[in-house]
Design a protein around this motif. Structure first.
Motif, PDB file in Angstrom:
ATOM      1  N   UNK A   1      -1.907  13.192  -1.946  1.00 40.98           N
ATOM      2  CA  UNK A   1      -1.736  12.294  -0.806  1.00 40.98           C
ATOM      3  C   UNK A   1      -3.088  12.152  -0.117  1.00 40.98           C
ATOM      4  N   UNK A   2      -3.452  10.909   0.179  1.00 38.55           N
ATOM      5  CA  UNK A   2      -4.778  10.625   0.728  1.00 38.55           C
ATOM      6  C   UNK A   2      -4.682  10.035   2.131  1.00 38.55           C
ATOM      7  N   UNK A   3      -5.770  10.141   2.866  1.00 34.39           N
ATOM      8  CA  UNK A   3      -5.864   9.462   4.152  1.00 34.39           C
ATOM      9  C   UNK A   3      -5.796   7.956   3.924  1.00 34.39           C
ATOM     10  N   UNK A   4      -5.529   7.213   4.980  1.00 36.29           N
ATOM     11  CA  UNK A   4      -5.345   5.769   4.841  1.00 36.29           C
ATOM     12  C   UNK A   4      -6.589   5.064   4.313  1.00 36.29           C
TER      13      UNK A   4
ATOM     14  N   UNK B   1      -0.099   1.533  -8.537  1.00 32.67           N
ATOM     15  CA  UNK B   1       1.137   1.495  -7.745  1.00 32.67           C
ATOM     16  C   UNK B   1       1.120   2.588  -6.672  1.00 32.67           C
ATOM     17  N   UNK B   2       0.687   3.787  -7.049  1.00 34.09           N
ATOM     18  CA  UNK B   2       0.657   4.892  -6.100  1.00 34.09           C
ATOM     19  C   UNK B   2      -0.338   4.647  -4.975  1.00 34.09           C
ATOM     20  N   UNK B   3      -1.443   4.006  -5.274  1.00 33.92           N
ATOM     21  CA  UNK B   3      -2.459   3.793  -4.239  1.00 33.92           C
ATOM     22  C   UNK B   3      -1.938   2.941  -3.090  1.00 33.92           C
ATOM     23  N   UNK B   4      -0.988   2.071  -3.372  1.00 34.99           N
ATOM     24  CA  UNK B   4      -0.391   1.266  -2.311  1.00 34.99           C
ATOM     25  C   UNK B   4       0.370   2.129  -1.309  1.00 34.99           C
ATOM     26  N   UNK B   5       0.708   3.374  -1.714  1.00 30.98           N
ATOM     27  CA  UNK B   5       1.422   4.319  -0.858  1.00 30.98           C
ATOM     28  C   UNK B   5       0.499   5.429  -0.350  1.00 30.98           C
ATOM     29  N   UNK B   6      -0.809   5.239  -0.484  1.00 29.05           N
ATOM     30  CA  UNK B   6      -1.812   6.244  -0.112  1.00 29.05           C
ATOM     31  C   UNK B   6      -1.649   7.519  -0.926  1.00 29.05           C
TER      32      UNK B   6
END
Length: 239
Positions: A161-164, A90-95
């Motif tokens: 928080x990750x880059x796109x 779920x979090x990965x969808x928000x980067x």
């Protein structure tokens, strides 16, 4: 019913007295392997999840690798690992991504913590982990003689928080480091910045949607509910 001598010895090592045993402490599982305990490596579900398993190395409040940690891995009971994997996706969808510091914790590791807490001469990690607290007070709410981590349903973690493109991930500012024994580490602590509070709330929201409950004294500590084995602790090494 008589308890195995090994179980009595272990409970004594982690601080249970004879009176405590009479109050029905959690049962020690006879499992000798992760498979027998239904513990799985989270990376079998999320191969690239971020990990920095603190107790397998020297970067922790004890200052040395902790008993029972033979490898830097995150094990959890299977239903808990599956729930945590859903939070991660779920979090990965928000980067965003989780970063794991600790998961299942062998009972022998908890015993190691308690021995360390009683050694008041060892103050090496005080500046970083408990600068405003006397070490003799660490067993008053910070270090448990029997940890919920040993039930295989609890994880210590943060959010990055990750880059796109999914690279260059940086942890969000939560206001304290992991295992910082101070009121500032309380999830709803006063005195943290609005952004730090928002970051903690982001983590809590994601984990609560996944079925995890926060421990209010530690913003990083989450337990899956209901726990699959709420009255059983394990002593399988992490390896």
């Amino acid at each position: 019913m008589r308890r195995p001598l090994a179980a009595i010895a272990l409970f004594a090592a982690i601080g249970w007295s004879a009176g405590s045993l009479a109050e029905q402490p959690p049962a020690l599982s006879p499992a000798k392997t992760a498979a027998a305990a239904n513990l799985v490596d989270i990376r079998t579900l999320v191969p690239d999840i971020a990990e920095d398993i603190k107790y397998a190395g020297h970067d922790n409040f004890v200052g040395v690798p902790v008993d029972g940690y033979r490898a830097p891995k995150c094990f959890l009971l299977r239903p808990v690992a599956e729930a945590l994997a859903r939070v991660e996706h779920e979090l990965r969808a928000q980067h965003l991504r989780l970063k794991l510091w600790d998961c299942y914790r062998p009972a022998r590791a908890v015993a190691n913590f308690v021995r360390w807490a009683h050694d008041l001469n060892d103050q090496r990690t005080k500046p970083r982990h408990y600068p405003a607290l006397d070490k003799s007070k660490l067993l008053d709410g910070y270090i448990a003689t029997v940890s919920g981590h040993s039930r295989g349903s609890t994880a210590d973690l943060t959010v990055e928080r990750c880059a796109t493109d999914g690279t260059r991930c940086e942890p969000l500012d939560m206001g304290t480091d992991f295992d910082f024994f101070d009121v500032r580490a309380h999830t709803d602590a006063p005195g943290i910045t609005p952004q730090q509070r928002a970051n903690r709330q982001l983590l809590r929201g994601a984990m609560e949607r996944g079925g995890f409950r926060n421990y209010p004294m530690e913003w990083w500590h989450y337990t899956f509910t209901p726990e699959p084995t709420p009255h059983t602790i394990y002593d399988v090494p992490v390896q």
